[in-house]
Every structure is written in C-alpha cells, then in structure tokens.
Design an enzyme around this catalytic site. Structure first.
Site, mmCIF file in Angstrom:
data_model
loop_
_atom_site.group_PDB
_atom_site.id
_atom_site.type_symbol
_atom_site.label_atom_id
_atom_site.label_comp_id
_atom_site.label_asym_id
_atom_site.label_seq_id
_atom_site.Cartn_x
_atom_site.Cartn_y
_atom_site.Cartn_z
ATOM 1 N N THR A 158 -2.644 -5.566 6.025
ATOM 2 C CA THR A 158 -1.334 -5.057 5.607
ATOM 3 C C THR A 158 -0.793 -4.058 6.625
ATOM 4 O O THR A 158 -1.560 -3.284 7.218
ATOM 5 C CB THR A 158 -1.422 -4.405 4.207
ATOM 6 O OG1 THR A 158 -0.198 -3.742 3.929
ATOM 7 C CG2 THR A 158 -2.551 -3.421 4.092
ATOM 8 N N SER A 193 -2.359 4.443 -0.169
ATOM 9 C CA SER A 193 -2.899 4.203 -1.527
ATOM 10 C C SER A 193 -4.359 3.786 -1.375
ATOM 11 O O SER A 193 -4.809 3.446 -0.271
ATOM 12 C CB SER A 193 -2.126 3.081 -2.236
ATOM 13 O OG SER A 193 -2.487 1.818 -1.690
ATOM 14 N N TYR A 195 -5.560 1.047 -2.604
ATOM 15 C CA TYR A 195 -5.501 -0.368 -2.199
ATOM 16 C C TYR A 195 -5.373 -0.488 -0.676
ATOM 17 O O TYR A 195 -6.140 -1.215 -0.037
ATOM 18 C CB TYR A 195 -4.322 -1.086 -2.892
ATOM 19 C CG TYR A 195 -3.826 -2.251 -2.064
ATOM 20 C CD1 TYR A 195 -4.601 -3.403 -1.938
ATOM 21 C CD2 TYR A 195 -2.623 -2.176 -1.355
ATOM 22 C CE1 TYR A 195 -4.183 -4.450 -1.122
ATOM 23 C CE2 TYR A 195 -2.203 -3.218 -0.545
ATOM 24 C CZ TYR A 195 -2.985 -4.353 -0.427
ATOM 25 O OH TYR A 195 -2.580 -5.372 0.389
ATOM 26 N N HIS A 196 -4.381 0.208 -0.104
ATOM 27 C CA HIS A 196 -4.179 0.092 1.350
ATOM 28 C C HIS A 196 -5.422 0.584 2.117
ATOM 29 O O HIS A 196 -5.748 0.077 3.179
ATOM 30 C CB HIS A 196 -2.938 0.873 1.786
ATOM 31 C CG HIS A 196 -1.624 0.231 1.390
ATOM 32 N ND1 HIS A 196 -0.923 0.604 0.276
ATOM 33 C CD2 HIS A 196 -0.913 -0.767 1.960
ATOM 34 C CE1 HIS A 196 0.184 -0.137 0.179
ATOM 35 N NE2 HIS A 196 0.214 -0.978 1.184
ATOM 36 N N LYS A 199 -7.953 -2.037 2.582
ATOM 37 C CA LYS A 199 -7.621 -2.995 3.635
ATOM 38 C C LYS A 199 -8.075 -2.463 5.000
ATOM 39 O O LYS A 199 -8.485 -3.227 5.873
ATOM 40 C CB LYS A 199 -6.116 -3.284 3.655
ATOM 41 C CG LYS A 199 -5.561 -3.798 2.346
ATOM 42 C CD LYS A 199 -6.070 -5.175 1.955
ATOM 43 C CE LYS A 199 -5.255 -6.259 2.574
ATOM 44 N NZ LYS A 199 -5.514 -7.580 1.951
HETATM 45 N N1 USQ Z 1 9.950 0.676 -3.656
HETATM 46 C C1 USQ Z 1 11.107 1.176 -4.229
HETATM 47 N N2 USQ Z 1 11.429 0.726 -5.466
HETATM 48 C C2 USQ Z 1 10.697 -0.185 -6.151
HETATM 49 C C3 USQ Z 1 9.526 -0.699 -5.564
HETATM 50 C C4 USQ Z 1 9.178 -0.241 -4.305
HETATM 51 O O1 USQ Z 1 11.812 1.998 -3.643
HETATM 52 O O2 USQ Z 1 11.076 -0.534 -7.264
HETATM 53 C C5 USQ Z 1 9.568 1.120 -2.302
HETATM 54 C C6 USQ Z 1 8.161 1.676 -2.230
HETATM 55 O O3 USQ Z 1 8.150 3.044 -2.563
HETATM 56 C C7 USQ Z 1 7.802 1.388 -0.782
HETATM 57 C C8 USQ Z 1 8.550 0.091 -0.470
HETATM 58 O O4 USQ Z 1 9.561 -0.010 -1.463
HETATM 59 O O5 USQ Z 1 8.276 2.374 0.064
HETATM 60 C C9 USQ Z 1 7.689 -1.164 -0.515
HETATM 61 O O6 USQ Z 1 7.066 -1.222 -1.775
HETATM 62 P P1 USQ Z 1 6.384 -2.557 -2.348
HETATM 63 O O7 USQ Z 1 5.975 -2.281 -3.759
HETATM 64 O O8 USQ Z 1 7.250 -3.730 -2.082
HETATM 65 O O9 USQ Z 1 5.149 -2.720 -1.363
HETATM 66 P P2 USQ Z 1 3.706 -2.048 -1.322
HETATM 67 O O10 USQ Z 1 3.347 -1.294 -2.542
HETATM 68 O O11 USQ Z 1 3.595 -1.319 -0.038
HETATM 69 O O12 USQ Z 1 2.762 -3.306 -1.299
HETATM 70 C C10 USQ Z 1 3.211 -4.640 -0.977
HETATM 71 C C11 USQ Z 1 2.157 -5.617 -1.486
HETATM 72 C C12 USQ Z 1 0.845 -5.373 -0.752
HETATM 73 C C13 USQ Z 1 1.095 -5.445 0.761
HETATM 74 C C14 USQ Z 1 2.188 -4.479 1.165
HETATM 75 C C15 USQ Z 1 2.592 -4.563 2.609
HETATM 76 O O13 USQ Z 1 1.972 -5.459 -2.894
HETATM 77 O O14 USQ Z 1 -0.121 -6.325 -1.157
HETATM 78 O O15 USQ Z 1 -0.087 -5.124 1.438
HETATM 79 O O16 USQ Z 1 3.382 -4.776 0.413
HETATM 80 S S1 USQ Z 1 3.062 -2.985 3.265
HETATM 81 O O17 USQ Z 1 4.069 -2.392 2.379
HETATM 82 O O18 USQ Z 1 3.588 -3.174 4.586
HETATM 83 O O19 USQ Z 1 1.880 -2.159 3.263
#
Ligand code: USQ
Length: 395
Positions: A158, A193, A195-196, A199
């Site tokens: 990730t 997190s 989770y992260h 990874k």
């Molecule tokens: N966010 C909002 N509002 C929401 C949901 C999320 O503002 O309703 C924000 C979060 O705070 C964050 C961003 O949008 O800053 C991305 O959130 P996300 O829930 O889409 O992504 P994340 O929790 O980081 O995790 C997801 C996948 C995970 C993968 C990751 C890639 O669930 O499996 O590893 O994306 S990354 O984000 O690049 O780490």
C-alpha cells in the site's frame, strides 16, 4: 499454460483478477476463508448488493465460459493448509477436475485484512489484523521457500506504507549518503494505522526472504482503488465484485458515490487536503498482469508505486458533487472532524513511472467513468443503509 494461485480470491480485487486471468487462459486457483464477509456480518455491515459465494461464482463462471477456476476454502493462517497448496495434498472445495493444479508459477497475495479503521477499533481488531496479515505472509513465504523457490510472489502492498513525508517519495528504494559513504535502502516508512503498519512488516518479511533464500517478489504499493465493473464482470450480473460503502471497508471514492446517490452529505474528513494516489480497479488488474509479465530475477524485490493520479479528498468530493448535481441529485459536502490521525495539508510528490514504463494504459477518473459508476450504484439505491456510512472509528 501458466499456473496462478490467488490468495484472497473472494475479495474486491481477488475475484475480478481471477476472472481476468482465467479469461486469458491461465490456470487459476482461488483461496479464501471469507474473513471480510464474516467481519461484515459481525459488525452488521451490508454490502451494496449480495454476491454469491466463491464456490457459486466459480460454478457460474464455468457454466458460462467453460473455464475452470479451482476453489479452496480455508484459513491461510493454518500453515498446513498453505503447504497443501504446494505439496499437492489440497482438497478443492470446487473444481471441474479435482486433479492437483501443480506448483504455481505466480502467487498473487491479496489475503489480508485490508481496513485501516477496522484495525484501529480496539486491541482485538488490531491483533486480528496483525496475526492474519503477518502469519499468512510468513506461511506463504515458507511454503514458497520449501516447495517452489521459482514461484513469483506478487504481493499487494500500500502507498500508505510511506505515509506523507515532507520529501519526494521514490519507488520503493532510496539511496542514502552518510558520512561520505552510499548505500540503497527500502524507502523510509511511517504508516498511519495498525493495518498499514502490517503492510510494512509484510514488506520486511518478504525482503528478508528475497535476501536470504533468493525468492522472487514484486510488492505493489497501491493507493485507494475505485470502480466496480471489469470486462469479465459484464458477462453476467452474478459475477460482479463485492462492493462496500461503509466506513470500515469502503474506500473513499466508492463511498462518496454511494453517499451522493443516497442524498447523504459527502463525508470529507478534516480540512480535506489529504492527498493520495488513486487507481481504477481495471488498472489494478493491468498492473498485476504487467508485474507477472515482468518478474524479478532470483533474489530481487521489485517495488512499484501503483496508482495513476493524485487528488485531495476535497477535490474528489467537489468533482463527485458537480457530476451528482448534473445528474439531478441533491448533493452536499460536509467537512467533519477527522476521526483519523493524519496530516490534512501536506507535501505529496510520488514517483510512479515504473508501471507506466511497463506499458500501463491508465483509466482516469473522468466524468464518463464517474457517470458510469453513478448509473451502476443508482440501480441499488434502495439497498443503501445510511447508518453504516459513518460511525466515527477514531484514533
Ligand atoms: N476519507 C475521507 N472521508 C471518508 C473516507 C476517507 O475524507 O469518508 C479520507 C481518509 O481520511 C484518507 C483518504 O480519504 O485521507 C483515503 O481513505 P480511504 O478510506 O479511501 O483509504 P485508506 O483507509 O487509506 O485505505 C484504503 C484501503 C487499503 C489500502 C489503502 C491505500 O482500504 O486497503 O491499502 O486505501 S493508501 O490509502 O494509499 O494507503
């Protein structure tokens, strides 16, 4: 015929990948223990629509295409079960022919608990995330080392492993000069997190296996994925992938689409300046295909940054809102107190040239793509449960 083993084959990315490779006439085996479906049941989270289980989907696929996707249901935390996939003793739960598939040329490893909020609910969910993700990765690494050292492991990492440092993010590696001497290291990681963090630990485990036993590994540092349909899912309604829009398993673009359709204000966390690299589900599959076509040499770890374009959360909300309004939805944006601990305004400049260099043809987040998603989600409007959209898992 190349042989592919897909761990986590029931998932959002696992099932579309399985159909893609089967359609390309790879010999495909999928493995899953329905962990995500079980967690959803326990937390009373429903998906946008019901999807047949993995055995049923493999049956439907076979009936419609004549192609076989072998299915083994089991927990990959059980090392003997993992080893059975490599020593030929596995008992398939569904297969057109029960004959052993043989040693895989490639294993695609999706079999992880993928939710940052789930991992941050409490110590139990943190423990489940750590034990599942690390034990499964370790079981896989040992099975490959013991039975099939030639097998290429493609692991989904990730972008969140890097966090949001105040310097350019390189593709996996960083050359460091210290006291007049130079060396190359894995780029510094600082996850947001538990989770992260698992990874990061997975990457370290496999990097150890690469250095010590000469394993061949590709680690794909992927950003949040969006999208629903792939070429193969269009063959039949029942083949579409699972789709979460809840706070635990839904990723932000998919969530915003559902929120817009349901007339629920788009939940931008904090200032909304959080920048991430996003990718269409069809490009995820392309990237995995390109990684398989370009395997590392023995004892090498390839790391690719897997996304096609960057947005702030606020930009995403505004783009989705503008299309929602054009389509006649009443769509508002709500800036809510950020439940997560993350920077809301930060530098973000990431090198992601490798997959483009290997031939990736991006599907960008265009108005057409978003309108297609609106149309799809709109069909299931009646299924949307507003109470699972935001509960505020905090850290
Ligand atoms: N966010 C909002 N509002 C929401 C949901 C999320 O503002 O309703 C924000 C979060 O705070 C964050 C961003 O949008 O800053 C991305 O959130 P996300 O829930 O889409 O992504 P994340 O929790 O980081 O995790 C997801 C996948 C995970 C993968 C990751 C890639 O669930 O499996 O590893 O994306 S990354 O984000 O690049 O780490």
């Amino acid at each position: 015929m190349e042989n592919i083993l897909i761990l986590g084959g029931d998932g959002y990315l696992g099932w579309p990948s399985a159909m893609f490779f089967s359609n390309k006439r790879y010999k495909v085996t999928v493995v899953d223990n329905y962990l995500r479906r079980d967690i959803c049941k326990k937390l009373d989270i429903s998906m946008l629509y019901n999807v047949p289980n993995l055995i049923e989907r493999a049956r439907i696929w076979h009936k419609l295409t004549g192609l076989e996707i072998k299915v083994a249901i089991g927990d990959l935390q059980d090392s003997e079960f993992v080893r059975s996939l490599f020593n030929g003793t596995v008992k398939y739960d569904w297969a057109a022919s029960k004959e052993y598939a043989g040693l895989p040329d490639t294993v695609i490893h999706f079999a992880e608990m993928p939710s940052a909020p789930y991992s941050m609910m409490d110590y139990r969910t943190a423990n489940l995330t750590i034990s599942n993700n690390l034990i499964v990765t370790n079981n896989l690494m040992y099975a490959v080392k013991d039975f099939s050292v030639e097998t290429h492991i493609v692991k989904l990492g990730t972008m969140g492993e890097y966090g949001t440092p105040n310097i350019d993010i390189e593709e996996g590696w960083l050359e460091i000069e210290h006291n007049g001497r130079k060396d190359k290291f894995i780029y510094p990681r600082q996850a947001g997190s538990i989770y992260h963090t698992t990874k990061i630990m997975d990457t370290d485990l496999l990097w150890f296996g690469v250095r010590t036993w000469g394993l061949k590994v590709t680690d794909l540092m992927q950003g949040p994925v969006y999208g629903i349909e792939t070429e193969e899912s269009k063959i039949d309604e029942r083949l579409k992938t699972i789709f979460n829009y809840d706070e635990i398993f839904g990723t932000v673009i998919n969530r915003f689409l559902v929120q817009a359709v349901a007339g629920y204000p788009l939940t931008v966390y904090g200032a909304g300046g959080q920048t991430r690299g996003y990718i269409n589900i069809n490009d995820t599959i392309q990237c995995i295909y390109l990684s398989i076509k370009n395997p590392p040499a023995e004892g090498e770890l390839n790391i690719y940054n897997q996304f096609t374009e960057t947005f702030t959360v606020k930009e995403l909300a505004e783009q989705i809102q503008s299309i929602a309004i054009k389509l006649g939805y009443d769509c508002n944006i709500s800036l809510i107190k950020n439940p997560r601990k993350e920077l809301e305004n930060h530098y973000y400049n990431v090198n992601h040239k490798s997959l483009l260099g290997l031939g990736l043809k991006p599907h960008y987040l265009t108005e057409k793509v978003l309108k297609g998603m609106f149309k799809f989600v709109g069909k299931f409007k009646e299924n949307i449960k507003k109470d699972i959209i935001f509960k505020g898992v905090k850290w």
